[in-house]
Design a protein around this motif. Sequence first.
Motif, short mmCIF file in Angstrom:
data_model
loop_
_atom_site.label_atom_id
_atom_site.label_comp_id
_atom_site.label_asym_id
_atom_site.label_seq_id
_atom_site.Cartn_x
_atom_site.Cartn_y
_atom_site.Cartn_z
N SER A 221 -18.51 24.47 81.39
CA SER A 221 -18.26 25.68 82.23
C SER A 221 -19.66 26.54 82.27
O SER A 221 -19.76 27.43 81.78
N THR A 223 -22.58 28.90 83.19
CA THR A 223 -22.51 30.03 84.04
C THR A 223 -23.99 30.37 84.47
O THR A 223 -24.85 29.53 84.48
N LEU A 361 -12.04 35.78 80.87
CA LEU A 361 -12.99 36.25 81.94
C LEU A 361 -14.46 36.21 81.58
O LEU A 361 -15.40 36.73 82.16
N ASP A 362 -14.92 35.60 80.73
CA ASP A 362 -16.26 35.61 80.25
C ASP A 362 -17.12 34.74 80.99
O ASP A 362 -16.96 33.63 81.12
N ASP A 363 -18.14 35.27 81.66
CA ASP A 363 -19.00 34.66 82.45
C ASP A 363 -20.31 34.68 81.95
O ASP A 363 -21.32 34.41 82.76
N GLY A 366 -19.33 30.52 79.14
CA GLY A 366 -18.10 29.99 79.71
C GLY A 366 -17.15 29.36 78.84
O GLY A 366 -17.14 29.13 77.56
N SER A 367 -16.01 29.21 79.34
CA SER A 367 -14.77 28.76 78.90
C SER A 367 -15.06 27.27 78.19
O SER A 367 -15.65 26.38 78.76
N GLY A 394 -13.58 40.05 78.98
CA GLY A 394 -14.78 39.35 79.39
C GLY A 394 -15.60 39.16 78.16
O GLY A 394 -14.97 39.44 76.96
N HIS A 395 -16.64 39.09 78.30
CA HIS A 395 -17.73 38.76 77.14
C HIS A 395 -17.67 40.09 76.29
O HIS A 395 -17.62 39.88 75.02
N VAL A 548 -25.21 38.84 82.64
CA VAL A 548 -24.52 38.87 83.87
C VAL A 548 -23.23 39.90 83.89
O VAL A 548 -23.21 40.62 82.38
N ALA A 550 -19.75 41.21 83.02
CA ALA A 550 -18.56 40.66 82.38
C ALA A 550 -17.34 41.57 82.29
O ALA A 550 -17.52 42.96 82.27
#
Length: 571
Positions: A221, A223, A361-363, A366-367, A394-395, A548, A550
Motif C-alpha cells: 500500500s 503512499t 486512515l494512515d496515509d 500504508g495498510s 490516521g498516522h 502528508v 493524516a
Amino acid sequence: MLYQIYETQRSIMEPFSDLAEVAAKLFSNPGLPLGQFPLAQRVSAAYDLMHRLGKDYEKPVFGIHTVDVDGVDVAIHERIEFDKPFCELRRFKRFSDDSATLDKLKGQPVVLIVAPLSGHYATLLRDTVRTMLKDHKVYITDWKNARLVPLSEGEFHLDDYVNYVQEFVRYLQEKYGNCHVMSVCQPTVPVLAAVSLMASRGETTPLSMTMMGGPIDARKSPTAVNDLAVQRSHSWFENNVIYRVPESFPGAGRRVYPGFLQHTGFIAMNPNRHADSHYDYFQNLIKGDDSSTESHRKFYDEYNAVLDMDADYYLETIDTVFQDFKLVNGTWDVKNPKGKAERVKPQDITSTGLLTIEGELDDISGSGQTAAAHDLCTGIAPKQKMHYEAAGAGHYGIFSGRRWREMVYPLVKAFIVAHQPGANPAPQGIAKSKATPTKASANVVPVKATPAKAKPVQAATAKTVVAKKPAAKPVAKAVKTAVVVAQPVAVAKPASKPAAKPVTKTVVKTAAKAAVKPQVAPAVVAVAKPEAPAPAVVSATAPASLAVVANAAAPAAPAVVASKPDQASNA
C-alpha cells in the motif's frame, strides 16, 4: 550554500519578528492608547500572525510535571539517564508520598519508547509519554539536532541507530532485569533489526515489541512518501537535499539534511490546509477565541520545530527501507560497534511478544506495512502475536489524541501486562475496531470452538477467519465491527443466522477493564454503530522526513477487546 542563505535570511527577519510581537501586544492592550483604535484588534492579529510566521522555533520541552494515577497526582521528574553523541535516553521518574500508590508504581513494567528520527523532536510523542506514565516506568530516546553535534563526534549511520537501541535495551535490562520496547513510525525498522541481532547472538531480548505505524515493508500500500522515495535516485537525494552546517553552529561543516528543507516539504504536501489554518487563527484572534488560538499555537510550536539529520543516516534509510527493502528481502547487514557486519534475521526472535498497530486512515505508512513484521518474525509463537487496526485513525491518531488514549492505549497496556513474567499469554490474531457510539453497548455473539470447521492459524501471520455476512463487503471495510481473537480459533457465525444459543445483550468493555472467567476464552464479534468522522489533522511525522496529511479522529468510546484469563485484571 543554500543553508548559509537561509540562515542569513532568518537572521535578518528575526528583529522584525520580535518587533511584530511587541506591536501585537501594544494593540491588544485596552489600557494603552493604541488599544483604543477602532481596528486595534485586527492590527494586533495581523502583527501576531507576522510574528509567528517569521519567528525561529526552538526545540519544545515535554513539560510533563504530574500525572493522575487512580486519582492521585504523581510528580514527574525528567532527567537524562544516558547521554550519547547523537541521542539522550530520557527518564520520567515518578514520585509520590502516597504509600499505596508508591507500592503500585514500583511493580509496574519498564517501557523504552523509541521516538522517530524523521524531522521532528521526540516531544512529538508527549501525549504518548503522558499516557504511558500512568501504568509504566517510561524511558524515551531524545535524538539530538545534528547541527549541534561537533564533527569530532564522527558521523552517524543507520547502523549506529540500531546499535544505540541495543545499548539502551541492555542498560534497562541490567537495571530492571528486562523491559518492553515501543517504536513509533520510522524506528520500527531499526528496532526490529536491533532485537533480531540480539536474538541471533543469544542475548536476552525485550519481553515485548509494540510497533506502531512504521514502514516494515514499504512495498505494501505505497503512499506519497513511498512513491517519492522510489522515484528519485540516491544521487538525486545527495545532490539536492544534503548541505553542510554553517559556521555559526557547533556542528559546522557536518553534512546534513537540514530541518528547514524538511519543514518546506511538510508544508508543500498540503499548502492549502496550512493556509486555511493560519487564516482561521487570524479570525480567532479578532474574535478573541483564546481556546482556539492557543490550540493553534501549541500545534505549530511543535510542528514548526525541526532538526537536522546526519546525511549518512538519512541516505542509508532511503536506500535500506524505501528503495532496496533490505529488511524484508533478508539482505540487511548491520555493523556492530566493533565494525563486524551481522545479518539481520527477524526469524531468530522467539521469546519476545509482537504487537503491531496501524491506523485505518494512515496515509504515511500504508495498510499492511507494519503488519508485515508478523511475516518476518516466524520464530515467535502465534499466541505471542497480535495485530490491531485502529478504525478512523490516521498516522498521528494512533499515538496521540483521543483515539490513542481510548482505543489504542488500553490494548497496548493489556499486551504489555500479558508479557510480564508470570502473566498469561496475550491473545493472538488480528483485531480490528470501528468507532463505537457514546453508549458503549452492542449485541455480543459468543462463538464456541468447532474443531471440524476451524481453520489453522499460520505461524507467521496469526490470522483469524471471520465469516462474512451474506451479500456484504469485506469485514475490514464494510462491517462496523470490533473483532478480538483468543484461543481456540473458530469460525464466527453471522449474527443474522439462528444461533445455537440465544443472543444476549451485554455491555462492551475496554481492553484494560475486561474481566473474563478463567474457564472461558471465546472470540467475540461486537457490532456497533459508527461515529461520524472527526476533522483531519496534519500529521507531524513522516518516514524519510516527508509528510502528508493524516486524519486523526477520535471516538467517543474505546474499542471492544477481549483477552485471555487474567490478562488485563492486573493492568
